[in-house]
Design an enzyme around this catalytic site. Structure first.
Site, PDB file in Angstrom:
ATOM      1  N   ASP A   1       0.848  -1.207   0.000  1.00  0.00           N
ATOM      2  CA  ASP A   1       0.000   0.000   0.000  1.00  0.00           C
ATOM      3  C   ASP A   1       0.880   1.252   0.000  1.00  0.00           C
ATOM      4  O   ASP A   1       0.521   2.275  -0.599  1.00  0.00           O
ATOM      5  CB  ASP A   1      -0.897   0.045   1.242  1.00  0.00           C
ATOM      6  CG  ASP A   1      -2.143  -0.825   1.097  1.00  0.00           C
ATOM      7  OD1 ASP A   1      -2.405  -1.341   0.003  1.00  0.00           O
ATOM      8  OD2 ASP A   1      -2.850  -0.982   2.115  1.00  0.00           O
TER       9      ASP A   1
ATOM     10  N   GLN B   1       7.505   9.899 -29.939  1.00  0.00           N
ATOM     11  CA  GLN B   1       6.862  10.253 -31.219  1.00  0.00           C
ATOM     12  C   GLN B   1       7.135  11.715 -31.575  1.00  0.00           C
ATOM     13  O   GLN B   1       7.450  12.035 -32.722  1.00  0.00           O
ATOM     14  CB  GLN B   1       5.345   9.987 -31.103  1.00  0.00           C
ATOM     15  CG  GLN B   1       4.634   9.944 -32.432  1.00  0.00           C
ATOM     16  CD  GLN B   1       5.059   8.740 -33.284  1.00  0.00           C
ATOM     17  OE1 GLN B   1       5.649   7.785 -32.783  1.00  0.00           O
ATOM     18  NE2 GLN B   1       4.798   8.813 -34.574  1.00  0.00           N
ATOM     19  N   ILE B   2       7.037  12.581 -30.589  1.00  0.00           N
ATOM     20  CA  ILE B   2       7.284  14.010 -30.812  1.00  0.00           C
ATOM     21  C   ILE B   2       8.730  14.232 -31.266  1.00  0.00           C
ATOM     22  O   ILE B   2       9.014  15.088 -32.106  1.00  0.00           O
ATOM     23  CB  ILE B   2       6.967  14.821 -29.532  1.00  0.00           C
ATOM     24  CG1 ILE B   2       5.451  14.852 -29.311  1.00  0.00           C
ATOM     25  CG2 ILE B   2       7.553  16.236 -29.597  1.00  0.00           C
ATOM     26  CD1 ILE B   2       5.013  15.455 -27.990  1.00  0.00           C
TER      27      ILE B   2
ATOM     28  N   GLU C   1       5.767  -4.054  -8.006  1.00  0.00           N
ATOM     29  CA  GLU C   1       4.876  -3.786  -6.855  1.00  0.00           C
ATOM     30  C   GLU C   1       3.421  -4.193  -7.144  1.00  0.00           C
ATOM     31  O   GLU C   1       2.464  -3.538  -6.739  1.00  0.00           O
ATOM     32  CB  GLU C   1       4.956  -2.324  -6.436  1.00  0.00           C
ATOM     33  CG  GLU C   1       6.380  -1.938  -6.090  1.00  0.00           C
ATOM     34  CD  GLU C   1       6.521  -1.141  -4.828  1.00  0.00           C
ATOM     35  OE1 GLU C   1       5.586  -1.118  -4.014  1.00  0.00           O
ATOM     36  OE2 GLU C   1       7.599  -0.548  -4.656  1.00  0.00           O
TER      37      GLU C   1
HETATM   38  C1  LIG Z   1      12.525  -3.576 -11.985  1.00  0.00           C
HETATM   39  C2  LIG Z   1      11.815  -4.455 -11.016  1.00  0.00           C
HETATM   40  C3  LIG Z   1      12.050  -4.318  -9.656  1.00  0.00           C
HETATM   41  C4  LIG Z   1      11.437  -5.163  -8.734  1.00  0.00           C
HETATM   42  N1  LIG Z   1      11.722  -5.044  -7.395  1.00  0.00           N
HETATM   43  C5  LIG Z   1      11.189  -5.931  -6.508  1.00  0.00           C
HETATM   44  C6  LIG Z   1      11.556  -5.892  -5.112  1.00  0.00           C
HETATM   45  O1  LIG Z   1      12.323  -5.014  -4.672  1.00  0.00           O
HETATM   46  N2  LIG Z   1      11.066  -6.850  -4.302  1.00  0.00           N
HETATM   47  C7  LIG Z   1      10.227  -7.822  -4.724  1.00  0.00           C
HETATM   48  O2  LIG Z   1       9.808  -8.654  -3.919  1.00  0.00           O
HETATM   49  N3  LIG Z   1       9.855  -7.889  -6.042  1.00  0.00           N
HETATM   50  C8  LIG Z   1      10.316  -6.966  -6.931  1.00  0.00           C
HETATM   51  N4  LIG Z   1       9.958  -7.034  -8.267  1.00  0.00           N
HETATM   52  C9  LIG Z   1       9.101  -8.115  -8.714  1.00  0.00           C
HETATM   53  C10 LIG Z   1       7.681  -7.662  -9.028  1.00  0.00           C
HETATM   54  O3  LIG Z   1       6.993  -7.280  -7.865  1.00  0.00           O
HETATM   55  C11 LIG Z   1       6.993  -8.828  -9.755  1.00  0.00           C
HETATM   56  O4  LIG Z   1       7.610  -8.912 -11.022  1.00  0.00           O
HETATM   57  C12 LIG Z   1       5.493  -8.641  -9.913  1.00  0.00           C
HETATM   58  O5  LIG Z   1       4.860  -8.765  -8.669  1.00  0.00           O
HETATM   59  C13 LIG Z   1       4.879  -9.650 -10.889  1.00  0.00           C
HETATM   60  O6  LIG Z   1       5.302 -10.939 -10.630  1.00  0.00           O
HETATM   61  P1  LIG Z   1       5.915 -11.855 -11.821  1.00  0.00           P
HETATM   62  O7  LIG Z   1       6.928 -11.062 -12.526  1.00  0.00           O
HETATM   63  O8  LIG Z   1       6.321 -13.136 -11.197  1.00  0.00           O
HETATM   64  O9  LIG Z   1       4.707 -12.073 -12.794  1.00  0.00           O
HETATM   65  P2  LIG Z   1       3.602 -13.239 -12.699  1.00  0.00           P
HETATM   66  O10 LIG Z   1       2.961 -13.204 -11.360  1.00  0.00           O
HETATM   67  O11 LIG Z   1       4.193 -14.501 -13.158  1.00  0.00           O
HETATM   68  O12 LIG Z   1       2.566 -12.733 -13.764  1.00  0.00           O
HETATM   69  C14 LIG Z   1       2.746 -12.916 -15.171  1.00  0.00           C
HETATM   70  C15 LIG Z   1       1.566 -12.270 -15.894  1.00  0.00           C
HETATM   71  O13 LIG Z   1       0.336 -12.887 -15.458  1.00  0.00           O
HETATM   72  C16 LIG Z   1      -0.529 -11.906 -14.933  1.00  0.00           C
HETATM   73  N5  LIG Z   1      -1.305 -12.458 -13.817  1.00  0.00           N
HETATM   74  C17 LIG Z   1      -0.842 -13.149 -12.737  1.00  0.00           C
HETATM   75  N6  LIG Z   1      -1.846 -13.478 -11.923  1.00  0.00           N
HETATM   76  C18 LIG Z   1      -2.980 -12.988 -12.498  1.00  0.00           C
HETATM   77  C19 LIG Z   1      -4.349 -12.980 -12.137  1.00  0.00           C
HETATM   78  N7  LIG Z   1      -4.781 -13.562 -11.007  1.00  0.00           N
HETATM   79  N8  LIG Z   1      -5.236 -12.395 -12.981  1.00  0.00           N
HETATM   80  C20 LIG Z   1      -4.819 -11.785 -14.130  1.00  0.00           C
HETATM   81  N9  LIG Z   1      -3.537 -11.747 -14.511  1.00  0.00           N
HETATM   82  C21 LIG Z   1      -2.619 -12.334 -13.716  1.00  0.00           C
HETATM   83  C22 LIG Z   1       0.356 -10.768 -14.483  1.00  0.00           C
HETATM   84  O14 LIG Z   1      -0.330  -9.545 -14.371  1.00  0.00           O
HETATM   85  C23 LIG Z   1       1.420 -10.774 -15.565  1.00  0.00           C
HETATM   86  O15 LIG Z   1       0.949 -10.081 -16.666  1.00  0.00           O
HETATM   87  C24 LIG Z   1      10.533  -6.167  -9.197  1.00  0.00           C
HETATM   88  C25 LIG Z   1      10.269  -6.279 -10.576  1.00  0.00           C
HETATM   89  C26 LIG Z   1      10.887  -5.437 -11.478  1.00  0.00           C
HETATM   90  C27 LIG Z   1      10.595  -5.583 -12.932  1.00  0.00           C
END
Ligand SMILES: Cc1cc2nc3c(=O)[nH]c(=O)nc-3n(C[C@H](O)[C@H](O)[C@H](O)COP(=O)(O)OP(=O)(O)OC[C@H]3O[C@@H](n4cnc5c(N)ncnc54)[C@H](O)[C@@H]3O)c2cc1C
Length: 399
Positions: free
Chosen positions: A242, A338-339, A365
């Site tokens: 949050d 684009q601009i 997040e």
């Molecule tokens: C630059 C960066 C920094 C980060 N920093 C941190 C950090 O400091 N600490 C930390 O803990 N994590 C961190 N993360 C991880 C981030 O929080 C996760 O990538 C995010 O929560 C999504 O998880 P995933 O990548 O495993 O995607 P997944 O959960 O595997 O999802 C894959 C796709 O499926 C979709 N999806 C999944 N479940 C559902 C649902 N129930 N309904 C509809 N669609 C769904 C998702 O929206 C996504 O499009 C970071 C990520 C990035 C890219």
């Protein structure tokens, strides 16, 4: 009456953070981004001196005692320069320090929060795993009790500030309870035996930040480092998000502003068909959409700041702010390219960096799909205002 004016304190804060970002980071950010060099070792001590690593932490805990609007302003100004700077506010301040403030014992706050609020130590947040991101309840890192300690085994991935952090909040399964009820939160020092970290390279964006992996192999964590109670880990993670999402939304406003500023400058410089490209109405339409995105996003963020300052629950409002603001930021950066025409596609102008950085914010997040599900589940009554998510303590202003 709704008052949108910033106090003198907020204005001074905005000016000092903007000045810091432009003076200290502006001259190096493009080169660091190209070289994928972390900007953190250079900027963190200066941010500590500026007092912005303890925003929202009360003065009695050696924070700066500023409110959530201040956190939004700092996040916006930092991301106006580069997303990696705002990530510090999200991870160190919102996800780590504010969790220690909300859930920590007096001893935990003395040992871990006070040094973090002063910027002497850096906190990070380890929730995501190689096989589990959105589906938090299914995380696999395990904690077992052995005498006066917990022993942790598992892996965390995509962890921001992984190399510069001193402490991680690690979420792991503990005990017999299944799903989210079985999750606990632990304060794990990087120096604990069995903790190892690596930073990822070749990310699409946020290339001046470090994001990577934590391996936990038979890590012995003292019992007093359990944050909250056994089984409260999920609640802690969600309350942290949050706050984290709030800073992501506020930062996205900064990215939109940076995209607008770069575009306006370019509109006056670039000529086509004998006039500034800014004179073309279709170019003005791009700018109008960018400005609308900024205004809408900032209104959502400021509403959340107000709610947080009142200690009101804000899960749904924060989720919609994060979803909308990060989508608007992606759109604004795309329009800025684009601009700029072909120049926007080159590394000579900052807008391609904004676009690459903006892309991450719709994922981290909690993906924007998850933010939409939060809206749906509140509307349909599946998620009750009193369920799971906890109320943030009312902001304590002491001065
Ligand atoms: C630059 C960066 C920094 C980060 N920093 C941190 C950090 O400091 N600490 C930390 O803990 N994590 C961190 N993360 C991880 C981030 O929080 C996760 O990538 C995010 O929560 C999504 O998880 P995933 O990548 O495993 O995607 P997944 O959960 O595997 O999802 C894959 C796709 O499926 C979709 N999806 C999944 N479940 C559902 C649902 N129930 N309904 C509809 N669609 C769904 C998702 O929206 C996504 O499009 C970071 C990520 C990035 C890219």
């Amino acid at each position: 009456m709704i008052d949108f004016s910033l106090t003198e304190e907020h204005q001074m804060l905005r000016d000092s953070v903007r000045d810091f970002a432009e003076r200290e980071v502006g001259p190096i950010i493009s080169e660091y981004d190209k070289r994928q060099k972390s900007v953190y070792p250079q900027v963190l001590p200066k941010m500590g001196e500026l007092g912005i690593l303890g925003v929202c932490i009360p003065e009695k805990l050696e924070g700066s005692g500023l409110d959530y609007l201040a956190l939004a302003i700092v996040s916006e100004e930092l991301e106006r320069m580069d997303t990696s700077l705002r990530v510090i506010m999200s991870v160190h301040t919102a996800l780590s320090s504010l969790s220690l403030y909300q859930w920590g014992t007096t001893e935990q706050q003395e040992k871990y929060l006070i040094p973090q609020a002063k910027g002497k130590k850096i906190g990070a947040f380890g929730l995501t795993e190689p096989n589990t991101g959105s589906d938090v309840a299914n995380l696999k890192t395990k904690a077992v009790v052995e005498g006066d300690e917990f022993v942790l085994n598992g892996a965390k991935q995509w962890i921001s500030l992984v190399e510069v952090a001193d402490n991680f909040l690690i979420f792991a399964k503990l005990g017999k309870e299944k799903g989210y009820r079985g999750i606990a939160a632990f304060i794990v020092e990087k120096e604990f035996s069995g903790v190892s970290t690596t930073s990822f390279h070749d990310k699409l964006g946020i290339r001046t930040g470090d994001t990577g992996e934590i391996i936990l192999q038979d890590v012995r964590v003292p019992k007093e480092n359990l944050l909250g109670q056994e089984g409260e880990g999920f609640k802690i993670a969600m309350s942290a998000l949050d706050n984290g999402r709030f800073t992501v939304a506020a930062g996205a406003c900064g990215l939109i502003k940076a995209s607008i500023d770069a575009s306006v400058e370019y509109c006056h410089e670039r000529k086509a068909f004998g006039q500034e490209i800014g004179k073309f109405e279709l170019i003005q339409e791009h700018l109008a959409y960018m400005q609308a995105g900024y205004d809408q996003s900032q209104l959502l963020v400021y509403k959340c700041a107000w709610m947080k300052n009142q200690g009101l629950k804000n899960t749904r409002e924060t989720a919609i702010a994060k979803w909308q603001a990060t989508n608007h930021a992606s759109d604004a950066a795309n329009r800025a390219i684009q601009i700029h025409g072909a120049n926007g596609y080159s590394g000579d102008f900052p807008v391609e960096r904004y676009w690459r950085n903006a892309r991450a914010n719709t994922i981290l997040e909690g993906t924007n799909e998850i933010q939409k599900l939060i809206q749906g589940s509140f509307l349909l009554g599946y998620r009750k205002p009193t369920s799971l998510r906890c109320t943030l303590p009312a902001y304590e202003h002491e001065s």
